[in-house]
Structures are given as structure tokens and as C-alpha cells.
Design a protein around this motif. Structure first.
Motif, PDB file in Angstrom:
ATOM      1  N   MET A 136      -9.653 -15.506   3.282  1.00 24.07           N
ATOM      2  CA  MET A 136      -8.850 -15.374   2.087  1.00 24.07           C
ATOM      3  C   MET A 136      -7.704 -16.378   2.099  1.00 24.07           C
ATOM      4  N   GLY A 137      -7.458 -17.009   3.193  1.00 21.36           N
ATOM      5  CA  GLY A 137      -6.436 -18.043   3.230  1.00 21.36           C
ATOM      6  C   GLY A 137      -5.036 -17.479   3.210  1.00 21.36           C
ATOM      7  N   ASP A 138      -4.104 -18.279   2.725  1.00 22.37           N
ATOM      8  CA  ASP A 138      -2.690 -17.908   2.672  1.00 22.37           C
ATOM      9  C   ASP A 138      -2.486 -16.760   1.701  1.00 22.37           C
ATOM     10  N   GLN A 139      -1.868 -15.690   2.159  1.00 18.29           N
ATOM     11  CA  GLN A 139      -1.632 -14.524   1.322  1.00 18.29           C
ATOM     12  C   GLN A 139      -0.214 -14.490   0.760  1.00 18.29           C
ATOM     13  N   GLY A 140       0.547 -15.582   0.893  1.00 19.58           N
ATOM     14  CA  GLY A 140       1.874 -15.626   0.313  1.00 19.58           C
ATOM     15  C   GLY A 140       1.781 -15.711  -1.207  1.00 19.58           C
ATOM     16  N   PHE A 141       2.913 -15.424  -1.871  1.00 15.81           N
ATOM     17  CA  PHE A 141       2.906 -15.486  -3.332  1.00 15.81           C
ATOM     18  C   PHE A 141       4.310 -15.772  -3.839  1.00 15.81           C
ATOM     19  N   VAL A 142       4.373 -16.372  -5.011  1.00 14.69           N
ATOM     20  CA  VAL A 142       5.645 -16.585  -5.688  1.00 14.69           C
ATOM     21  C   VAL A 142       5.873 -15.365  -6.578  1.00 14.69           C
ATOM     22  N   CYS A 143       6.968 -14.685  -6.318  1.00 13.38           N
ATOM     23  CA  CYS A 143       7.293 -13.425  -6.974  1.00 13.38           C
ATOM     24  C   CYS A 143       7.792 -13.667  -8.396  1.00 13.38           C
ATOM     25  N   ARG A 144       7.196 -12.959  -9.333  1.00 12.56           N
ATOM     26  CA  ARG A 144       7.659 -13.050 -10.725  1.00 12.56           C
ATOM     27  C   ARG A 144       8.950 -12.279 -10.934  1.00 12.56           C
ATOM     28  N   GLY A 145       9.306 -11.412  -9.970  1.00  8.44           N
ATOM     29  CA  GLY A 145      10.538 -10.636 -10.081  1.00  8.44           C
ATOM     30  C   GLY A 145      11.777 -11.427  -9.702  1.00  8.44           C
ATOM     31  N   CYS A 146      11.664 -12.253  -8.626  1.00 14.17           N
ATOM     32  CA  CYS A 146      12.841 -12.976  -8.147  1.00 14.17           C
ATOM     33  C   CYS A 146      12.643 -14.490  -8.103  1.00 14.17           C
ATOM     34  N   GLY A 147      11.412 -14.951  -8.327  1.00  9.09           N
ATOM     35  CA  GLY A 147      11.136 -16.389  -8.334  1.00  9.09           C
ATOM     36  C   GLY A 147      10.989 -17.001  -6.951  1.00  9.09           C
ATOM     37  N   ARG A 148      11.151 -16.213  -5.905  1.00 10.43           N
ATOM     38  CA  ARG A 148      11.039 -16.728  -4.537  1.00 10.43           C
ATOM     39  C   ARG A 148       9.627 -16.535  -3.999  1.00 10.43           C
ATOM     40  N   ARG A 149       9.312 -17.328  -2.984  1.00 14.14           N
ATOM     41  CA  ARG A 149       8.032 -17.187  -2.300  1.00 14.14           C
ATOM     42  C   ARG A 149       8.171 -16.128  -1.207  1.00 14.14           C
ATOM     43  N   HIS A 150       7.240 -15.200  -1.189  1.00 12.17           N
ATOM     44  CA  HIS A 150       7.175 -14.175  -0.148  1.00 12.17           C
ATOM     45  C   HIS A 150       5.961 -14.480   0.715  1.00 12.17           C
ATOM     46  N   GLU A 151       6.153 -14.415   2.023  1.00 11.27           N
ATOM     47  CA  GLU A 151       5.048 -14.655   2.949  1.00 11.27           C
ATOM     48  C   GLU A 151       4.259 -13.366   3.120  1.00 11.27           C
ATOM     49  N   GLY A 152       2.979 -13.481   2.990  1.00  9.78           N
ATOM     50  CA  GLY A 152       2.111 -12.322   3.162  1.00  9.78           C
ATOM     51  C   GLY A 152       2.114 -11.424   1.942  1.00  9.78           C
ATOM     52  N   LEU A 153       0.963 -10.884   1.646  1.00 10.53           N
ATOM     53  CA  LEU A 153       0.811  -9.960   0.528  1.00 10.53           C
ATOM     54  C   LEU A 153       0.383  -8.617   1.114  1.00 10.53           C
ATOM     55  N   PRO A 154       1.263  -7.614   1.083  1.00  6.35           N
ATOM     56  CA  PRO A 154       0.913  -6.320   1.678  1.00  6.35           C
ATOM     57  C   PRO A 154      -0.245  -5.644   0.945  1.00  6.35           C
ATOM     58  N   PHE A 155      -1.122  -5.039   1.718  1.00  8.90           N
ATOM     59  CA  PHE A 155      -2.254  -4.296   1.167  1.00  8.90           C
ATOM     60  C   PHE A 155      -2.125  -2.808   1.465  1.00  8.90           C
ATOM     61  N   SER A 156      -0.916  -2.380   1.868  1.00  6.67           N
ATOM     62  CA  SER A 156      -0.711  -0.985   2.196  1.00  6.67           C
ATOM     63  C   SER A 156       0.766  -0.620   2.041  1.00  6.67           C
ATOM     64  N   TYR A 157       0.988   0.537   1.451  1.00  4.29           N
ATOM     65  CA  TYR A 157       2.330   1.113   1.333  1.00  4.29           C
ATOM     66  C   TYR A 157       2.198   2.598   1.608  1.00  4.29           C
ATOM     67  N   GLY A 158       3.244   3.198   2.149  1.00  2.00           N
ATOM     68  CA  GLY A 158       3.154   4.613   2.444  1.00  2.00           C
ATOM     69  C   GLY A 158       4.475   5.330   2.282  1.00  2.00           C
ATOM     70  N   ALA A 159       4.368   6.619   2.064  1.00  2.00           N
ATOM     71  CA  ALA A 159       5.537   7.492   1.943  1.00  2.00           C
ATOM     72  C   ALA A 159       5.796   8.158   3.287  1.00  2.00           C
ATOM     73  N   GLN A 160       7.055   8.297   3.648  1.00  2.00           N
ATOM     74  CA  GLN A 160       7.429   8.897   4.928  1.00  2.00           C
ATOM     75  C   GLN A 160       7.345  10.425   4.919  1.00  2.00           C
ATOM     76  N   ALA A 161       7.339  11.013   3.730  1.00  2.00           N
ATOM     77  CA  ALA A 161       7.307  12.472   3.609  1.00  2.00           C
ATOM     78  C   ALA A 161       6.717  12.841   2.246  1.00  2.00           C
ATOM     79  N   PRO A 162       6.235  14.074   2.112  1.00  2.00           N
ATOM     80  CA  PRO A 162       5.799  14.522   0.783  1.00  2.00           C
ATOM     81  C   PRO A 162       6.971  14.477  -0.198  1.00  2.00           C
ATOM     82  N   ALA A 163       6.669  14.350  -1.456  1.00  2.00           N
ATOM     83  CA  ALA A 163       7.704  14.275  -2.494  1.00  2.00           C
ATOM     84  C   ALA A 163       8.598  15.516  -2.493  1.00  2.00           C
ATOM     85  N   TYR A 164       8.111  16.620  -1.983  1.00  2.00           N
ATOM     86  CA  TYR A 164       8.844  17.880  -2.022  1.00  2.00           C
ATOM     87  C   TYR A 164       9.787  18.063  -0.834  1.00  2.00           C
TER      88      TYR A 164
END
Length: 169
Positions: free
Chosen positions: A1-29
Motif C-alpha cells: 500500500m506504500g506510504d500511508q501519510g496524508f495531508v489533512c483537510r482539517g489543518c492542512g498539515r501532513r500526518h505520517e501514517g493513517l490509523p486503521f484502528s481507534y478504541g474507547a477506554q471504557a463503555p459510554a456509561y
């Protein structure tokens, strides 16, 4: 897949790596005050709130149709007391992935969706020892359920990254 960096449309900066996972530390409750409640417990993989509500950490996997890797939401799912006990009983048992799925309610609010993700109906599938259970959502028209069924693109993975990067700022 090559370089997974991207130029962010939110801040205009380049971010290294594109995360494919996010998680919550606890249930919403979960609330901080539960930490001093002897009937409540938050661990890495399990949670009990006031000896009445039971949760396990799981993976909600979404195929990425134009990549060789899946996207993972790390979520919490509520289980009945009996299914929670059964999960704990089988925690270190080889072959536990043969267990039928359990009913659960999604207990994580995911920021990348215009609709609430709490309390979506799920099937919780036990995986082999050492692997978190995975969740399959009830097939509804909720955008998260649709994405799980049909997959997302790398463009959507980047959109999620931009949203999460800038919601934490």
C-alpha cells in the motif's frame, strides 16, 4: 500500500501514517465516580457497573474495499449477566471460538457518524484465546451497520482520521 501519510483537510498539515484502528477506554456509561464503587470495575477487557451492567471490549471490523487491511473500531458491548459469566468462564479456554454468538448492545459512541451509535443491536462472536471478540451489527440502515456490510474506502479512513485528530484538539 506504500506510504500511508496524508495531508489533512482539517489543518492542512501532513500526518505520517493513517490509523486503521481507534478504541474507547471504557463503555459510554462509565463515570469516574464508579472507580470508588466496590460494585463497579473497569479493566482492560471487561467492565461491571454497580454489579448490574456488564460489558466486554470487542472489535467492530469494517472492510476497506480498496486496501489489503480492515478498519477496526475498538468498542464496548453490554452482555447479560449470564453471557458475561460465560465469557469469563471461557476466557482462557481453547476452542472458545466455537461458542454461539451472544446478544449485546453497542455501548460506545463513535464520533464519525451523524446518528447515535449507542444501543445498536449486536451479535458478539467469541474469537480464539488471545483475540478480542468481534461484533456484527444488526443489518439496519444505520450508517455504521451499512459500512460494516458494504465496506469503506481509503478516502473514508482518511475522513475518520481527520475527524478524530481534530476532535481531540
Amino acid at each position: 500500500m506504500g506510504d500511508q501519510g496524508f495531508v489533512c483537510r482539517g489543518c492542512g498539515r501532513r500526518h505520517e501514517g493513517l490509523p486503521f484502528s481507534y478504541g474507547a477506554q471504557a463503555p459510554a456509561y462509565w463515570r469516574d465516580e464508579f472507580g470508588s464503587d466496590e460494585r463497579s470495575l473497569l479493566e482492560d477487557e471487561t467492565c461491571i457497573i454497580q454489579a448490574e451492567y456488564y460489558f466486554v471490549r470487542a472489535r467492530l471490523v469494517i472492510p476497506v474495499i480498496d486496501a489489503d487491511v480492515d478498519f477496526d473500531w475498538g468498542v464496548w458491548v453490554s452482555l447479560s449477566r449470564d453471557n458475561f459469566r460465560r465469557t469469563l468462564d471461557l476466557w482462557a479456554t481453547p476452542g472458545r471460538e466455537q461458542e454461539p454468538p451472544y446478544f449485546g448492545w453497542l455501548s460506545t459512541q463513535l464520533p464519525a457518524y451523524p446518528m447515535d451509535t449507542l444501543n445498536l443491536k449486536t451479535e458478539v462472536h467469541t474469537d480464539r484465546v488471545g483475540t478480542r471478540p468481534h461484533v456484527i451489527l444488526e443489518p439496519t440502515d444505520h450508517p455504521l451497520a451499512v459500512e460494516q456490510r458494504t465496506g469503506i474506502t481509503m478516502e473514508r479512513v482518511q475522513e475518520i482520521a481527520e475527524l478524530i485528530l481534530h476532535s481531540r484538539a
